[in-house]
Structures are given as C-alpha cells and as structure tokens.
Design an enzyme around this catalytic site. Structure first.
Site, PDB file in Angstrom:
ATOM      1  N   ALA A   1       3.870   0.416  -6.447  1.00 48.89           N
ATOM      2  CA  ALA A   1       3.912  -0.727  -7.001  1.00 48.89           C
ATOM      3  C   ALA A   1       3.805  -0.676  -8.401  1.00 48.89           C
ATOM      4  CB  ALA A   1       3.335  -2.043  -6.428  1.00 48.89           C
TER       5      ALA A   1
ATOM      6  N   GLU B   1       0.874  -1.059   0.040  1.00 47.72           N
ATOM      7  CA  GLU B   1       0.037   0.010  -0.100  1.00 47.72           C
ATOM      8  C   GLU B   1       0.558   1.483   0.143  1.00 47.72           C
ATOM      9  OE1 GLU B   1      -2.541   2.709  -0.200  1.00 47.72           O
ATOM     10  OE2 GLU B   1      -3.620   0.717  -0.161  1.00 47.72           O
TER      11      GLU B   1
ATOM     12  N   LYS C   1     -19.837   8.515   6.421  1.00 43.46           N
ATOM     13  CA  LYS C   1     -20.865   7.767   7.392  1.00 43.46           C
ATOM     14  C   LYS C   1     -20.635   8.669   8.696  1.00 43.46           C
ATOM     15  CE  LYS C   1     -22.200   5.517   4.014  1.00 43.46           C
ATOM     16  NZ  LYS C   1     -21.332   6.362   2.757  1.00 43.46           N
TER      17      LYS C   1
ATOM     18  N   ALA D   1     -17.668  -0.771  -2.004  1.00 41.56           N
ATOM     19  CA  ALA D   1     -16.717  -1.541  -1.340  1.00 41.56           C
ATOM     20  C   ALA D   1     -17.212  -2.892  -1.177  1.00 41.56           C
ATOM     21  CB  ALA D   1     -16.620  -0.962   0.181  1.00 41.56           C
TER      22      ALA D   1
ATOM     23  N   HIS E   1     -43.123  -7.580  16.509  1.00 41.25           N
ATOM     24  CA  HIS E   1     -44.098  -6.259  16.763  1.00 41.25           C
ATOM     25  C   HIS E   1     -43.722  -5.617  17.961  1.00 41.25           C
ATOM     26  CE1 HIS E   1     -47.900  -3.814  16.443  1.00 41.25           C
ATOM     27  NE2 HIS E   1     -47.784  -4.453  17.802  1.00 41.25           N
TER      28      HIS E   1
ATOM     29  N   TYR F   1     -24.685   8.191  -4.255  1.00 42.73           N
ATOM     30  CA  TYR F   1     -25.105   8.274  -3.064  1.00 42.73           C
ATOM     31  C   TYR F   1     -24.483   9.208  -2.147  1.00 42.73           C
ATOM     32  CZ  TYR F   1     -20.959   5.334  -2.147  1.00 42.73           C
ATOM     33  OH  TYR F   1     -19.570   4.856  -1.667  1.00 42.73           O
TER      34      TYR F   1
ATOM     35  N   GLY G   1      -6.663   0.359   4.492  1.00 42.59           N
ATOM     36  CA  GLY G   1      -7.990   0.746   4.597  1.00 42.59           C
ATOM     37  C   GLY G   1      -8.465   1.455   3.279  1.00 42.59           C
ATOM     38  N   GLY G   2      -7.420   1.916   2.267  1.00 44.15           N
ATOM     39  CA  GLY G   2      -7.803   2.674   1.185  1.00 44.15           C
ATOM     40  C   GLY G   2      -8.692   3.763   1.352  1.00 44.15           C
TER      41      GLY G   2
END
Length: 473
Positions: A119, A39, A56, A317, A441, A187, A44-45
C-alpha cells in the site's frame, strides 16, 4: 487504471499486520469501526515471523537445554544429551504458523477485512494497493500506518543471510556456528549470544560503547554471567567492514582482523517508510527520520495515524500494541493516549533481564537523593531449590518522598516479576506499599520484599557485611 477513475470506499484502513496493526484493527472493530487491514507479507509482521517469536523459541530452547544439563542434581540422569537444530527449527515454524493462523481467525471473527498487497498513499484520503498484477485504489476516512521497521546494517558489512546474518535470519541458520561473533548490545544481541553459547558455539560479543544500556548493577552482572558461560566481550570496538567467503567471515576492526564462521549483526532498526508515499502527502517527520505523532498517535494530517516502529522510541512490540489501541480509540472519539514513561525493558537471556523506571545513574542525574536496596538471589530459598542462583533484585526509592523510582532485575523469574515495578510506578507507590503486603513463600517475589527491606536494614536473608556494602551503594 487511471488514479481517480474508481476508488473503493473504506472507513478505516490499516497498513501493516504486525502487532500494532492487527491489534489496532481488532480494537477498532470492537468499537464499531469497519476495518480493512493490508499486509504485503505475512500477518503478524516482523515480530511474529522474523523477530520476537522466532528468537524466543531459540532462547526457550537454550533454557530447556541448560536446565537438562543441570538436572542431575534433581536425580534426573541421562547418559547423553543431543541438541538437534533442525527439530528446533521445525518447532519454530510450527509455532509461527499456529500463531499466524490465530491472528487471521481473530480478525475474521471481528469482521476485519484482510487484503494482501503493498500500500502507498496517493492523497491525504487515498491509497493504492498493488498485489502482483492487480491494482486497486481505496478512499478512506481514517488510516493507520503500522509498517514496522527493518534491520539497520552499518556500512561495510555485507549481509548474505548465510554466514553474515541479521535479526531476520539468525534463527534460520541450518547449522550451529562453530565460532559466532555478535555485533550489538540490544536485547536480541544478548539473547542470541547466550542461546548459541548454550547450543555449543564459541561466542564473542562486540559492542561499540563502554557498557550495556542498563543499570550499572545489571551491566556488571551481565559481564560476570557471560564470562562464566565462556562468552568473550569486546567493548569500545566497532566493525569497519565484514565479508564472507565459502568457509569463514573476515571482520575488520580498527587495529586487527578477526575471523569466525558466522557473524550476527544486531545494531538496531530503521523505520520502514520507504515507498509509502508519505512525502507525497506531506506527513511531518522527526529529525531522525520517524513519523511525527502526538500522544494520540495522530500525524500532521488529521485523518492519518502512525504506530509502532515507524514512530520515535524503542522498536518494541509492547509499544506498537499500546499505540495501535490508542489510535483506534482516538479515531472512535475516546480520550486515550500513549505514555511510555514506564516502559519495561526485558531480555530473555540466561538468566533473564528485566528493568523499568530510573536507573541509579539516571536518578542522580535528575536530582534525586535516593535509597538503593538490592537482594542477591544467592540468598533466595526458591533460587537454591531451582538451582538458579545467579542474579539479583534492585529497587530505587526517593529518599525524601519514599516514592518508588525503579526496579532492575537479572535472574530467574525477572520477566514475569517486572510488572510489579510497572504497577508501582504507575500508581506512585511508596516503600510502605511494598513492605505491607504478604508474599508467597518460597518464591522469587520475596526477593523484591527483601530488596526494599534492605534499605531499612530489615532484610533477614542478607548477611551483615553484605548488608553494609549495599547501604554504601
């Protein structure tokens, strides 16, 4: 170093530590593979560090703030409510750090080797890795490309990450915009439009198309809820140019110029494949610039796989995660494939949106004769208790076979309930499979039952005039 002078031997190399990459790494390790995960930035990107998780945190903050403002009906009294963006930013960074540390711990526990650097492919079985002044060559048996995507910015818009922001910088704003224009209808655009409206911004949403990309019932409800919350929507409108000065943003439309304090651009993603060297080794690409893969996520080169946003399809994701596991299983010789026929779409708006399967229009276009059932949450007992009465639950069922075709919801609990629709589609459920079980319920679950019951004119909590109107849909 001369290429070929020395190459470190590795079994499986994964390029990219986002949700597709790190989950592929852990799944491969579970299957006995020796795994190296590379990475160039944070593990976690984009999802964890700039996308899903930060946005979120903001939508959850908006949800909490909106709930507090409505708490008076429950006897919870407060003389004043103050929203502190800096505190939310602190919580966001703390959450990201904790989750990032959790990923590193999981990789370490599964004996995944973690390398930092950029890379790029040197040959079909070789990559180079640069990290500052350091450079190394690795020869691999298999590789997985999981480098994700970057924001797509239309020509004429100058992102400065201060007044004109993209999906990577919207959650890094230091002040609440006085006036915020949101350009896009995915979204994230919908989530941020709603969140910043709750935070106090005057929000205008600009979309290039005539409508949103959901079932027409959800599209209609989005417009109603946004209007209720003071969010203005401009449809069939495109931005030709936008630039910021010290105090404002100027936006050029076809026939007018708009000004605002901030502009948020959320017009999609483009695959992050530049500088990977894939052209050098001849990996086949799709006509739209994605890496071509089969259902096992294998590229045109037998030793190299690709997952996530670099492949065709939604930049989600959940797609990357599934593909990452499939690629690792295929490398281990397990018969596995990625099938996204029933991929759920969600948006953490207020109230949230969740959809899976065919929309009503898609069902007609594919030749189905359908029954449509819809239950308004204004008729739900638990929605009345919670004060969350906006929205509905809609089911689409094939008239001939009674097979379940789609579930579309906007309302309290929709994101958690959508899995019921996914299961029903995967298991080829019929209407009787929804009618037979008992439902807790009071709960929003009961709305799914009544949506199906409404098709058979059995719904208890729908008034007869409304019931007749639904049958005509």
């Amino acid at each position: 170093m001369v290429v070929g002078e020395l190459a470190h031997e590795r079994e499986l190399i994964i390029i990219g530590g986002g949700p597709g990459g790190y989950q592929a790494a852990i799944r491969a390790a579970q299957l006995g593979q020796s795994v190296t995960l590379i990475e160039r930035a944070e593990h976690g990107g984009v999802c964890l560090n700039r996308g899903c998780i930060p946005t979120k945190v903001f939508t959850e903050g908006a949800n909490r703030l909106a709930s507090i403002r409505k708490a008076g009906q429950f006897g919870i009294e407060s003389d004043s409510i103050h929203f502190n963006l800096h505190t939310l930013q602190t919580h966001k960074e703390k959450t990201i750090h904790q989750l990032r540390e959790g990923i590193a711990a999981l990789c370490k526990a599964n004996k995944v080797e973690l390398l930092s650097g950029s890379a790029f492919f040197l040959a079909e079985d070789r990559i180079g890795v640069e990290n500052g002044d350091q450079y190394a060559v690795y020869r691999f048996k298999h590789a997985i490309i999981a480098t994700g995507s970057i924001p797509f910015i239309p020509k004429g818009i100058e992102i400065d990450h201060k007044r004109i922001v993209d999906t990577w910088s919207i959650t890094k704003l230091e002040t609440i915009p006085e006036t915020l224009i949101v350009y896009g209808y995915d979204y994230i655009a919908l989530e941020m439009a709603m969140a910043f409206s709750v935070f106090g911004s005057r929000v205008t949403l600009i979309i290039e198309k005539n409508d949103f990309p959901f079932d027409h019932s959800i599209n209609r409800e989005i417009k109603r809820v946004f209007k209720k919350n003071g969010i203005k929507i401009l449809r069939n409108t495109a931005i030709s140019a936008a630039f910021a000065d010290r105090n404002r943003v100027s936006i050029n439309l076809e026939n007018e110029v708009l000004t605002c304090t901030h502009l948020f651009v959320s017009t999609g993603q483009k695959p992050n494949t530049d500088n990977l060297g894939i052209n050098r080794i001849g990996i086949e690409m799709t006509s739209s610039g994605f890496i071509q893969v089969n259902k096992q996520c294998l590229t045109s080169i037998p030793s190299i796989f690709a997952v996530g946003d670099v492949t065709e399809g939604p930049a989600l994701a959940v797609k990357a995660i599934r593909q990452g596991k499939v690629a690792s299983e295929a490398i281990a010789g397990i018969s596995s494939e990625a099938d996204f026929s029933f991929l759920p779409t969600i948006a953490h708006t207020l109230p949230p949106i969740a959809s899976v399967g065919l929309t009503e229009q898609e069902a007609y276009e594919q030749g189905y004769q359908i029954n449509v059932g819809q239950f308004p949450l204004s008729s739900s007992g638990i929605a009345a208790i919670s004060g969350e009465r906006d929205g509905f639950i809609k089911v689409i069922i094939d008239k001939e076979s009674q097979l379940f075709l789609g579930l579309h919801m906007m309302g309290y609990g929709a994101v958690e309930l959508i899995t019921s629709g996914v299961f029903s589609l995967e298991m080829a459920a019929r209407d009787e499979d929804w009618l037979f079980p008992t439902y807790p319920h009071p709960s929003i679950n009961e709305g799914m039952l009544e949506a199906v019951e409404s098709i058979k004119k059995q719904a208890i909590h729908i008034l007869p005039p409304l019931r007749n109107e639904i049958y005509k849909v």
